[in-house]
Structures are given as C-alpha cells and as structure tokens.
Enzyme design. Sequence first.
Site, PDB file in Angstrom:
ATOM      1  N   ASP A 105       0.821  -1.213   0.000  1.00  0.00           N
ATOM      2  CA  ASP A 105       0.000   0.000   0.000  1.00  0.00           C
ATOM      3  C   ASP A 105       0.853   1.260   0.000  1.00  0.00           C
ATOM      4  O   ASP A 105       0.431   2.301  -0.489  1.00  0.00           O
ATOM      5  CB  ASP A 105      -0.905   0.040   1.255  1.00  0.00           C
ATOM      6  CG  ASP A 105      -1.763  -1.198   1.404  1.00  0.00           C
ATOM      7  OD1 ASP A 105      -1.734  -2.067   0.509  1.00  0.00           O
ATOM      8  OD2 ASP A 105      -2.461  -1.303   2.436  1.00  0.00           O
ATOM      9  N   ASP A 195      -2.815   5.438  -2.782  1.00  0.00           N
ATOM     10  CA  ASP A 195      -2.106   4.322  -2.167  1.00  0.00           C
ATOM     11  C   ASP A 195      -1.383   3.598  -3.294  1.00  0.00           C
ATOM     12  O   ASP A 195      -1.923   3.459  -4.405  1.00  0.00           O
ATOM     13  CB  ASP A 195      -3.087   3.334  -1.513  1.00  0.00           C
ATOM     14  CG  ASP A 195      -3.399   3.680  -0.052  1.00  0.00           C
ATOM     15  OD1 ASP A 195      -3.119   4.819   0.361  1.00  0.00           O
ATOM     16  OD2 ASP A 195      -3.940   2.803   0.651  1.00  0.00           O
ATOM     17  N   HIS A 243      -7.679  -0.637  -3.425  1.00  0.00           N
ATOM     18  CA  HIS A 243      -6.531  -1.321  -4.021  1.00  0.00           C
ATOM     19  C   HIS A 243      -6.992  -2.245  -5.155  1.00  0.00           C
ATOM     20  O   HIS A 243      -7.998  -2.937  -5.030  1.00  0.00           O
ATOM     21  CB  HIS A 243      -5.713  -2.091  -2.982  1.00  0.00           C
ATOM     22  CG  HIS A 243      -5.326  -1.209  -1.828  1.00  0.00           C
ATOM     23  ND1 HIS A 243      -5.203  -1.659  -0.552  1.00  0.00           N
ATOM     24  CD2 HIS A 243      -5.056   0.126  -1.785  1.00  0.00           C
ATOM     25  CE1 HIS A 243      -4.867  -0.656   0.253  1.00  0.00           C
ATOM     26  NE2 HIS A 243      -4.771   0.436  -0.480  1.00  0.00           N
ATOM     27  N   ASP A 245      -5.465  -4.884  -6.384  1.00  0.00           N
ATOM     28  CA  ASP A 245      -4.847  -6.210  -6.466  1.00  0.00           C
ATOM     29  C   ASP A 245      -5.703  -7.383  -5.999  1.00  0.00           C
ATOM     30  O   ASP A 245      -5.183  -8.486  -5.765  1.00  0.00           O
ATOM     31  CB  ASP A 245      -3.462  -6.219  -5.803  1.00  0.00           C
ATOM     32  CG  ASP A 245      -3.477  -5.722  -4.364  1.00  0.00           C
ATOM     33  OD1 ASP A 245      -4.536  -5.286  -3.885  1.00  0.00           O
ATOM     34  OD2 ASP A 245      -2.410  -5.768  -3.721  1.00  0.00           O
ATOM     35  N   CYS A 349      -0.598  -8.050  -1.093  1.00  0.00           N
ATOM     36  CA  CYS A 349      -0.588  -6.888  -0.183  1.00  0.00           C
ATOM     37  C   CYS A 349       0.638  -6.882   0.734  1.00  0.00           C
ATOM     38  O   CYS A 349       1.195  -5.831   1.026  1.00  0.00           O
ATOM     39  CB  CYS A 349      -1.807  -6.915   0.733  1.00  0.00           C
ATOM     40  SG  CYS A 349      -3.385  -6.997  -0.089  1.00  0.00           S
TER      41      CYS A 349
HETATM   42  O1  DAV Z   1     -10.619  -5.899  -2.919  1.00  0.00           O
HETATM   43  O2  DAV Z   1     -10.638  -7.002  -1.096  1.00  0.00           O
HETATM   44  C1  DAV Z   1      -7.782  -6.308  -1.317  1.00  0.00           C
HETATM   45  C2  DAV Z   1      -6.464  -5.605  -1.234  1.00  0.00           C
HETATM   46  C3  DAV Z   1      -6.280  -4.731  -0.067  1.00  0.00           C
HETATM   47  N1  DAV Z   1      -4.932  -4.261   0.023  1.00  0.00           N
HETATM   48  C4  DAV Z   1     -10.165  -6.150  -1.813  1.00  0.00           C
HETATM   49  C5  DAV Z   1      -8.939  -5.405  -1.357  1.00  0.00           C
END
Ligand code: DAV
Length: 371
Positions: A105, A195, A243, A245, A349
């Site tokens: 992030d 982010d 995010h 990903d 992540c």
């Molecule tokens: O779409 O569940 C996942 C990634 C969070 N860093 C989501 C986010």
Amino acid sequence: MKVNSWNEWGRLKHVIVGRADGTQVQAPEPAIFRDWPDEGYPRGTHGALPDELTAKANEQLDHFATVLTDRGIRVDRPVPLDFGQSVGTPEWTQESMFGCMPGRDVLVTLGNEILEATMSYRSRWFEYLCYRPLIESYFQADEDMRWEAAPKPRLTAASYNEGFWDEFEALPFDDQVARVLRNDLVLTEAEPLFDAADICRFGKDLFVQLSLVTNRSGIRWLKQHLPDHRVHTVVFGNSHPLHIDATWVPLRPGLVLHCGERTAEESLVQHFKLNDWEVVEAAPARHEVAPPLSPCSRWLSMNTLSLDEKTVCVEASETAQLEQFDKLGFEVVPVPFWDVAPFGGGLHCSTVDIERESSLEDYFPKRYGRF
Ligand code: DAV
C-alpha cells in the site's frame, strides 16, 4: 543488489514481506469506517489486535518468508513502530497508527525507482518510517536507485467529504456502485492522494484505480511524475474499491485475472483484447464473506504473488483458485495466509518487490478508445 521491477510477473529476486506486530484497529478518522461489534470493535472503538491473532499472523508471514528464501529470493522485513501511539502534524492529531503488514500500500517499485505513496489515512501518514531503514540501505547499496516520495498530504478536513460514511453505508449496493463509477466518494480533490496498491504495473503501462484511497489528483500527479509510462485511470463496479490487487491481476504477458463480480469498463476489456491479452474471470473465492476484522473482501483469494511467469503463490485454502491456476498451466505454491487478513490483506498486499527480471516493455502497442 539492484532496485529493478517493472511488472507483476518477472522472475522475483528480492522482496519485502510485512510484519503483523502491534497492528491496530484504527481510531476513528474521516477517511475510514470501522464497525465490527461482533469481533469486539464496535464503531468508535480502537486498539491493538489481540496477541493470539498477531502471533498466528506472524507465524504465517514468517513461513511465507521462508518459502521465498528457500527458492533463493532475498527477503527483507520492515521495522514495526509502536502503532498504539497517537501521532499528529501541526494541523491534526490521530489517536493511533495502523501497522506494517501491507507494504504494497505504501511503496511501489517502478523500474529503478522506489516511490513512497501519499496515503490518505491519518493513521498511515507515518507508516513509511517502518520501511526507511530498508530504503536507506538500498540507496547505499545501489548507486542507480532513485528514491522518490510523493508530496506529503495535509489530510485536513478539506481532503474529505464531510458526512460521507453515514450517507454511503446507508445506501443499497447498486447505489454505492453507481457512486463509485462516478467517483463520488470520501476523498475530495484538494490535494493528490493515492495508495501504491491502486497501481498495477504492466511495463510501460500502469493501470491506476480510482478508489476510497486514490483520487483524480493523485493519478494526475503520477502521470506528471512518470513521463516514460502511460498512466491509465480505471474504475470497476466494486462497492468498496480499495486497491486494485484483488480485482485486476496480471499473471504473465497476455493473461490477466479479473474479479467477475466487479465489472470492468467495456473499453478496458476491448483494449486488452486488441493487444492479445486474455481476460479470465477468477475462480470463486472459498469464503462467502469478508475476513473478520479486515477492511478487505473475500476476494483476497486472487491476491496472489507471482514468482515468475509460470509460478504463483496462492492462499492455501483457496482450492478453486489453486485449481484454476493449475489448469492455466502455472506451478502453484500454496501458502497458508488466511490469518494474516485482519492485518491488512493477502500475499500480494504483504509484499513489495524490489527486484524482478523485467524491463520497460510495451505490452500494449495498439490503443483502444481512451487508452
Ligand atoms: O478488494 O478485497 C484487497 C487488497 C487490499 N490491500 C479487496 C482489497
């Protein structure tokens, strides 16, 4: 060592893996909505995640680090701070920080550059400090490394739409998605905010998601900062975009995994097809609901880490996803990681790739529509 990573799939040689130590359910702040009464954190409360959960998460993180080092990949770890302390700038104070599990992030490697993102939560304003000892050592070791930080945001009340969460959380799903698609969300455009995990790297092309933590000004700043790249703004039909990903995941040149539940813009799909990319819908996630105490969704099933174009680390209990990768011709490395979810995410992540065999390649020589 060498800082060099241009995409999400080149052979991985050096990576950062996060730590769970001291991670907090953040104190209230304008950017976030937390309400987990069943898990002991109703709205308005905050505090460290329980020790036994932290120990379990660290066990899985340490195991993941061992899986990577056993394959000859260099693994570095961040340095946790006291995340329970209150922090502030001359313009605000915040009762707690967050943690240092999801380095993805905060940092992104773009070629020989490591860029520190602005972040948009007050609780995450100082999180870069956990990675500074590593970044400083890379800067010493690699003469060619470029060390950059996006403008530090002020994060005053002007950066947030007042009353956003009460209004938004009361809306039905379809209305939430409609607001996401027209980017009418918590962040204003008062200053650039992003982010790093909203950026998806395909060599010359970067696809950057507008989300609850990334605004248009942030993407404009990225475009200006990266003149050798093509920076594309993307949105998906996701009620809580946070995010990219677990939504749009490149696996190798010509293959991207898409979370079918989160519709992609037709022109994005056409742009990929025109350039001979196959867009495959991800297998169903094992869990029906989001992990407890986590701002992430059940689609952490597709939050995978590629070791090279043929090898991918996948959460060990996500059997449908494991099978899909197997059918697509990958060597699958199952890694138990579900206990890490409350600490900020999945396998992608939790990592920041510092070196991958990769270069500034153009995988999209043809242009479709606005792309
Ligand atoms: O779409 O569940 C996942 C990634 C969070 N860093 C989501 C986010």
